[in-house]
Scaffold this motif. Structure first.
Motif, PDB file in Angstrom:
ATOM      1  N   UNK A   1       0.782  -1.140   0.026  1.00 55.88           N
ATOM      2  CA  UNK A   1      -0.056  -0.058   0.020  1.00 55.88           C
ATOM      3  C   UNK A   1       0.901   1.198   0.043  1.00 55.88           C
ATOM      4  N   UNK A   2       2.066   1.322   0.754  1.00 52.48           N
ATOM      5  CA  UNK A   2       2.893   2.351   0.765  1.00 52.48           C
ATOM      6  C   UNK A   2       3.576   2.751  -0.364  1.00 52.48           C
ATOM      7  N   UNK A   3       3.923   1.696  -1.148  1.00 50.92           N
ATOM      8  CA  UNK A   3       4.550   1.788  -2.401  1.00 50.92           C
ATOM      9  C   UNK A   3       3.629   2.034  -3.507  1.00 50.92           C
ATOM     10  N   UNK A   4       2.435   1.908  -3.415  1.00 45.45           N
ATOM     11  CA  UNK A   4       1.413   1.931  -4.406  1.00 45.45           C
ATOM     12  C   UNK A   4       1.501   1.082  -5.646  1.00 45.45           C
ATOM     13  N   UNK A   5       1.820  -0.248  -5.390  1.00 45.54           N
ATOM     14  CA  UNK A   5       2.155  -0.973  -6.497  1.00 45.54           C
ATOM     15  C   UNK A   5       0.934  -1.254  -7.479  1.00 45.54           C
ATOM     16  N   UNK A   6       1.127  -1.782  -8.574  1.00 42.73           N
ATOM     17  CA  UNK A   6      -0.221  -2.155  -9.437  1.00 42.73           C
ATOM     18  C   UNK A   6      -0.803  -3.276  -9.179  1.00 42.73           C
TER      19      UNK A   6
END
Length: 187
Positions: free
Chosen positions: A67-72
């Motif tokens: 969630x922190x890295x906002x991965x796809x």
């Protein structure tokens, strides 16, 4: 495109092994995630691992990182089990959350189909389940079960380099198909 590959459980997770103790589940999971990463690197997808070979990473830390890295996408790799003794249950299944996004469903279907084709094992389908790594992530998320450690035939396969490579190739193919669809929709 950035995704998280998660080798389910950890190197010290108790009980996650074949009934004869010859293979820990993490050994399979971590090997397959490394092979998938190698394939996806060539495709230009940035792969981040949420697990560690040194310690068991709590599920909350794994989902928080994603969630922190906002991965796809978040893809968790596993070897299945039915009970703790040898039995005849076998096959491949992929899970989404109980209330999945449409992108999670599409990702799961691509992975399930590609993986079943690659390994030529029984297709147990795409299923829904309330699992922390699926529930607590803010992006499309799936959990892939690559065969049963409690089935003697599949346990033997799970321990071979050939089967691990086939699993990685099948899963990577499914991810690449989903990424192509994802990128087309962004245009």
């Amino acid at each position: 495109m950035k995704i998280i590959l998660d080798a389910g459980h950890g190197p010290n997770t108790a009980g996650k092994r074949t009934p004869d103790g010859k293979m820990k589940e993490y050994e399979f999971n971590s090997t397959v995630t490394r092979l998938i990463k190698k394939e996806l690197d060539r495709f230009g997808i940035i792969v981040i691992f949420s697990h560690s070979d040194e310690k068991d990473v709590p599920l909350r830390e794994r989902t928080t990182l994603a969630n922190k890295l906002k991965v796809q996408a978040f893809i968790s790799i596993h070897a299945n089990a039915y009970g703790s003794n040898w039995n005849d249950v076998n096959g491949i299944e992929t899970f989404t959350y109980t209330k999945p996004s449409s992108d999670s469903v599409i990702l799961a279907k691509h992975i399930q189909e590609s993986l079943c084709t690659a390994v030529e094992r029984k297709d147990r389908g795409v299923k829904k389940k309330d699992l922390a790594v699926l529930r607590d992530t803010n992006m499309p998320a799936v959990l892939v079960e690559c065969g049963f450690m409690t089935n003697q035939e599949e346990a033997r396969l799970l321990q071979t380099d050939d089967y691990r490579l086939k699993c990685a190739t099948g899963i990577a193919t499914g991810i690449k198909l989903w990424v192509k669809k994802f990128q087309l929709e962004e245009v």
